[in-house]
Write an enzyme that holds these catalytic residues in place. Structure first.
Site, PDB file in Angstrom:
ATOM      1  N   GLY A 101       1.072  -1.258   0.255  1.00 46.76           N
ATOM      2  CA  GLY A 101       0.193   0.244  -0.315  1.00 46.76           C
ATOM      3  C   GLY A 101       0.811   1.238  -0.008  1.00 46.76           C
ATOM      4  O   GLY A 101       1.576   1.096   0.278  1.00 46.76           O
ATOM      5  N   ARG A 104       4.121   5.451   2.526  1.00 43.64           N
ATOM      6  CA  ARG A 104       4.063   7.531   2.460  1.00 43.64           C
ATOM      7  C   ARG A 104       3.888   8.112   1.082  1.00 43.64           C
ATOM      8  O   ARG A 104       4.078   9.015   0.690  1.00 43.64           O
ATOM      9  CB  ARG A 104       6.015   7.391   2.383  1.00 43.64           C
ATOM     10  CG  ARG A 104       6.755   7.227   0.904  1.00 43.64           C
ATOM     11  CD  ARG A 104       7.999   7.321   1.610  1.00 43.64           C
ATOM     12  NE  ARG A 104       8.762   6.129   0.640  1.00 43.64           N
ATOM     13  CZ  ARG A 104      10.321   6.815   0.177  1.00 43.64           C
ATOM     14  NH1 ARG A 104      10.937   7.601   1.355  1.00 43.64           N
ATOM     15  NH2 ARG A 104      10.971   6.081  -0.496  1.00 43.64           N
ATOM     16  N   LYS A 123       4.221  12.722  -2.051  1.00 43.29           N
ATOM     17  CA  LYS A 123       5.136  11.724  -1.632  1.00 43.29           C
ATOM     18  C   LYS A 123       6.063  12.274   0.004  1.00 43.29           C
ATOM     19  O   LYS A 123       7.033  12.834  -0.516  1.00 43.29           O
ATOM     20  CB  LYS A 123       5.706  10.572  -2.677  1.00 43.29           C
ATOM     21  CG  LYS A 123       7.044   9.858  -2.267  1.00 43.29           C
ATOM     22  CD  LYS A 123       7.185   9.139  -3.660  1.00 43.29           C
ATOM     23  CE  LYS A 123       8.684   7.758  -2.928  1.00 43.29           C
ATOM     24  NZ  LYS A 123       8.822   7.621  -4.407  1.00 43.29           N
ATOM     25  N   ASP A 135       8.478   5.286   8.569  1.00 45.73           N
ATOM     26  CA  ASP A 135       7.928   7.350   8.715  1.00 45.73           C
ATOM     27  C   ASP A 135       7.222   7.229   8.322  1.00 45.73           C
ATOM     28  O   ASP A 135       6.592   8.290   8.626  1.00 45.73           O
ATOM     29  CB  ASP A 135       8.578   7.104  10.104  1.00 45.73           C
ATOM     30  CG  ASP A 135      10.299   7.904   8.821  1.00 45.73           C
ATOM     31  OD1 ASP A 135       9.645   6.937   6.743  1.00 45.73           O
ATOM     32  OD2 ASP A 135      11.172   8.027   9.192  1.00 45.73           O
ATOM     33  N   GLY A 136       7.036   7.119   7.121  1.00 46.87           N
ATOM     34  CA  GLY A 136       5.789   7.371   5.763  1.00 46.87           C
ATOM     35  C   GLY A 136       7.039   8.858   5.147  1.00 46.87           C
ATOM     36  O   GLY A 136       6.020   9.737   4.790  1.00 46.87           O
ATOM     37  N   ARG A 193       3.730  14.265  -6.673  1.00 44.52           N
ATOM     38  CA  ARG A 193       3.491  13.482  -7.804  1.00 44.52           C
ATOM     39  C   ARG A 193       1.876  13.543  -9.261  1.00 44.52           C
ATOM     40  O   ARG A 193       0.900  13.554  -8.325  1.00 44.52           O
ATOM     41  CB  ARG A 193       3.754  12.020  -7.726  1.00 44.52           C
ATOM     42  CG  ARG A 193       5.282  11.415  -7.242  1.00 44.52           C
ATOM     43  CD  ARG A 193       5.683  10.506  -7.023  1.00 44.52           C
ATOM     44  NE  ARG A 193       4.765   9.319  -6.722  1.00 44.52           N
ATOM     45  CZ  ARG A 193       5.260   8.094  -6.494  1.00 44.52           C
ATOM     46  NH1 ARG A 193       6.368   8.464  -6.533  1.00 44.52           N
ATOM     47  NH2 ARG A 193       4.615   7.210  -5.773  1.00 44.52           N
ATOM     48  N   ARG A 200      -1.364   1.119  -9.863  1.00 42.79           N
ATOM     49  CA  ARG A 200       0.032  -0.359  -9.825  1.00 42.79           C
ATOM     50  C   ARG A 200      -0.646  -1.828 -10.328  1.00 42.79           C
ATOM     51  O   ARG A 200      -1.869  -2.329  -9.272  1.00 42.79           O
ATOM     52  CB  ARG A 200       0.924  -0.263  -8.179  1.00 42.79           C
ATOM     53  CG  ARG A 200       1.545   0.816  -8.525  1.00 42.79           C
ATOM     54  CD  ARG A 200       1.422   1.541  -6.974  1.00 42.79           C
ATOM     55  NE  ARG A 200       1.808   2.419  -6.438  1.00 42.79           N
ATOM     56  CZ  ARG A 200       2.861   3.177  -6.487  1.00 42.79           C
ATOM     57  NH1 ARG A 200       3.427   2.447  -6.775  1.00 42.79           N
ATOM     58  NH2 ARG A 200       3.208   4.629  -5.848  1.00 42.79           N
ATOM     59  N   ASP A 273       5.005  -4.155  -7.143  1.00 46.21           N
ATOM     60  CA  ASP A 273       3.763  -2.903  -7.219  1.00 46.21           C
ATOM     61  C   ASP A 273       4.670  -1.317  -7.838  1.00 46.21           C
ATOM     62  O   ASP A 273       4.167  -0.389  -6.901  1.00 46.21           O
ATOM     63  CB  ASP A 273       3.386  -2.828  -5.511  1.00 46.21           C
ATOM     64  CG  ASP A 273       5.481  -2.858  -4.972  1.00 46.21           C
ATOM     65  OD1 ASP A 273       6.026  -4.135  -5.062  1.00 46.21           O
ATOM     66  OD2 ASP A 273       6.107  -1.699  -3.925  1.00 46.21           O
ATOM     67  N   ASN A 274       5.289  -1.649  -8.170  1.00 47.40           N
ATOM     68  CA  ASN A 274       6.178  -0.846  -8.469  1.00 47.40           C
ATOM     69  C   ASN A 274       6.177  -0.904  -9.952  1.00 47.40           C
ATOM     70  O   ASN A 274       6.692   0.167 -10.666  1.00 47.40           O
ATOM     71  CB  ASN A 274       7.811  -0.413  -8.876  1.00 47.40           C
ATOM     72  CG  ASN A 274       7.905  -0.077  -7.433  1.00 47.40           C
ATOM     73  OD1 ASN A 274       7.061   0.274  -6.158  1.00 47.40           O
ATOM     74  ND2 ASN A 274       9.211  -0.782  -6.572  1.00 47.40           N
TER      75      ASN A 274
END
Ligand code: AMP
Ligand code: MG
Length: 519
Positions: A101, A104, A123, A135-136, A193, A200, A273-274
């Protein structure tokens, strides 16, 4: 900023996690969780992209306003925004990793534009339910790298997510840059972004892994309606529609990887996921640009052992990822054969497009396999800068074959054996003979080559120099570099330093050649 009108189809048409906030959790039967960005102490705008702003209908006054800064630092939300993080899973380095998920990334909302819609995504704006143990946040060095490369890729004509803004947060973030037990504080940053959608392969995989087949069907219907309207219009039978859509994703991915191979880009972390279902480059992490041509090279030190994501393996990995996507929509098709056929078309289509692209790189109307193979092995044996080599080759003239023109592309010209020099000369003669045979004169050859082979690519060591300066508060280099990267195919007076091959000091300096995933 008043001109931004938010549509938010994703959050209004797809099911939400009933819980809000950033407490870590697994979610069921939902595509996203509402969560707001975490405000930051002392934001400062380091750069914004005029081009991305234009897509959104934002003026330069808008971009220089305090509202812009506060919004894209995560401190303020505009009316109509609906901040949320989405849920996806993925295969990381070949292994199923379960729920990942947006750990960040926070989508602020979907802006209605002149010709469609664009999602704004921060992001590094703080924790989400998907942050897991992290930590995001994001540090300046990785944010600057993502910001610069996204925009550079766009100007290189490579499909990509865009980047609107690079904001430093005025806060410090703890990172162990080399993963060697030496964590240190670094300046934090947030990038905004921009893409019409950030879905994805892993979004679909997650639904299938959870056997949420109804939601899977709704979600794929949503994607097709919203992002692939031509397919939505052409196919009424759902199964045919899904297959046509999958075929389209395969073909877009082919086109994407051929572009990467053309410009010498190595993504570095091609986990499922990318990979974007739009066929855009997404998630710029430990990416790199080929300097010495080497199909086995990867910039990602985390992948140094296996080298799964090395330059030469990108087409194969893309196809493997598409196989995972095929598996994830199998419940909607319930027949393997048509999916296998689409995956087979990936190979044939890749080969054809790659050949066309390689012919263009040499400025030849027709692809010549023997010539091409000989060249690639020569480039590799002599540690040759791929980018500079093709640009210099464009200057070699039929009437006077001058191998000296190529010298600047070699990293260690003094070490090239006599035998390799002879082979290179022979190759040049054969190459120019092929051009003559194909009726291609020097000029049209050079024109085609200089349209295909960029001169300015965001080399890692240049990024590191811009980062070093930006960390000291000096943005002159970043500003100038961004302007140069707007015209990567055009020789620009006085800008030689942005085209120069990696200097020796940068060969083994961290960040200048290779990077870890720490960001
Ligand atoms: P990547 O492979 O870097 O794109 O990220 C893999 C997963 O880790 C994604 O789910 C990211 O959202 C998550 N992730 C990476 N870095 C962080 C971070 N600093 N905080 C929270 N999540 C992160
Ligand atoms: Mg990612």
């Amino acid at each position: 900023m008043h001109s931004l009108i938010f549509e938010n189809a994703f959050t209004s048409q797809l099911p939400a996690d009933p819980q809000t906030g950033s407490a870590r959790r697994q979610i069921r039967n939902a595509m996203y969780s509402r969560v707001a960005p975490t405000p930051v102490a002392a934001p400062s705008l380091l750069h914004y992209s005029n081009g991305a702003a234009k897509l959104l209908g934002l003026s330069s006054e808008d971009c220089q306003s305090d509202t812009f800064l506060q919004v894209f630092a995560g401190n303020h939300q505009l009316e109509g925004m609906d901040p949320h993080a989405t849920c996806y899973g993925g295969h990381q380095f070949g292994n199923w990793a379960g729920q990942l998920g947006d750990g960040r990334a926070i989508n602020l909302g979907e802006v209605k534009t002149a010709d469609g819609h664009l999602m704004l995504q921060l992001k590094g704006a703080g924790e989400t339910p998907y942050s897991r143990t992290a930590d995001g946040l994001a540090v300046l060095r990785s944010s600057l790298r993502e910001y610069v490369c996204s925009e550079a890729m766009f100007h290189l004509s490579v499909p990509t997510t865009r980047a609107l803004s690079l904001v430093s947060t005025g806060e410090q973030v703890m990172r162990d840059m080399l993963y060697d037990g030496h964590p240190a504080l670094e300046p934090g940053a947030v990038v905004c972004r921009v893409s019409s959608c950030f879905v994805r392969f892993g979004h679909l995989q997650m639904l299938t892994a959870r056997q949420e087949t109804d939601l899977l069907a709704n979600f794929v219907d949503f994607i097709i309606e919203r992002e692939f309207p031509a397919i939505a219009q052409s196919y009424s039978d759902p199964r045919e529609r899904y297959l046509a859509w999958f075929d389209e994703v395969c073909q877009r991915t082919v086109a994407l990887v051929v572009h990467w191979m053309r410009v010498g880009f190595v993504h570095g972390v091609m986990n499922t996921d990318n990979l974007s279902i739009l066929g855009e480059t997404i998630d710029y992490g430990p990416y790199g640009w080929l300097e010495g041509f080497d199909p086995d090279w990867t910039p990602n030190t985390t992948d140094a052992g296996q080298r799964r994501y090395r330059y030469g393996q990108q087409p194969g990995v893309a196809q493997w990822n598409l196989l995972q996507l095929a598996n994830s929509i199998y419940p909607l098709i319930e027949e393997a054969k048509p999916l296998e056929e689409a995956l087979g078309r990936f190979s044939t289509s890749y080969e054809a497009r790659w050949q066309r692209m390689m012919a263009n790189k040499l400025g030849l109307p027709e692809f010549d396999n023997g010539l091409n193979e000989r060249l690639l092995s020569l480039l590799q044996e002599t540690e040759t800068d791929m980018t500079l080599f093709y640009r210099h080759l464009a200057n070699v003239k039929n009437a006077e074959i001058d191998a000296e023109l190529l010298r600047d592309a070699y990293y260690t010209p003094q070490s090239i054996s006599r035998d390799l020099q002879t082979q290179t000369k022979r190759w040049l003669q054969d190459y120019l003979a092929a051009a003559r045979l194909q009726g291609q004169g020097d000029e049209p050859r050079a024109t085609l080559m200089n349209r295909t082979n960029p001169l300015y690519v965001p080399r890692n060591y240049l990024a590191q120099l811009a980062i070093d300066d930006a960390e000291q508060g000096n943005l002159a280099r970043l500003n100038q570099w961004m302007r140069v990267l707007e015209q990567p195919y055009t020789l620009q007076d006085g800008m030689d330093e942005y085209a120069a091959k990696r200097p020796e000091w940068a060969r083994n300096r961290s960040g200048c050649s290779t990077l870890s995933c720490s960001s």
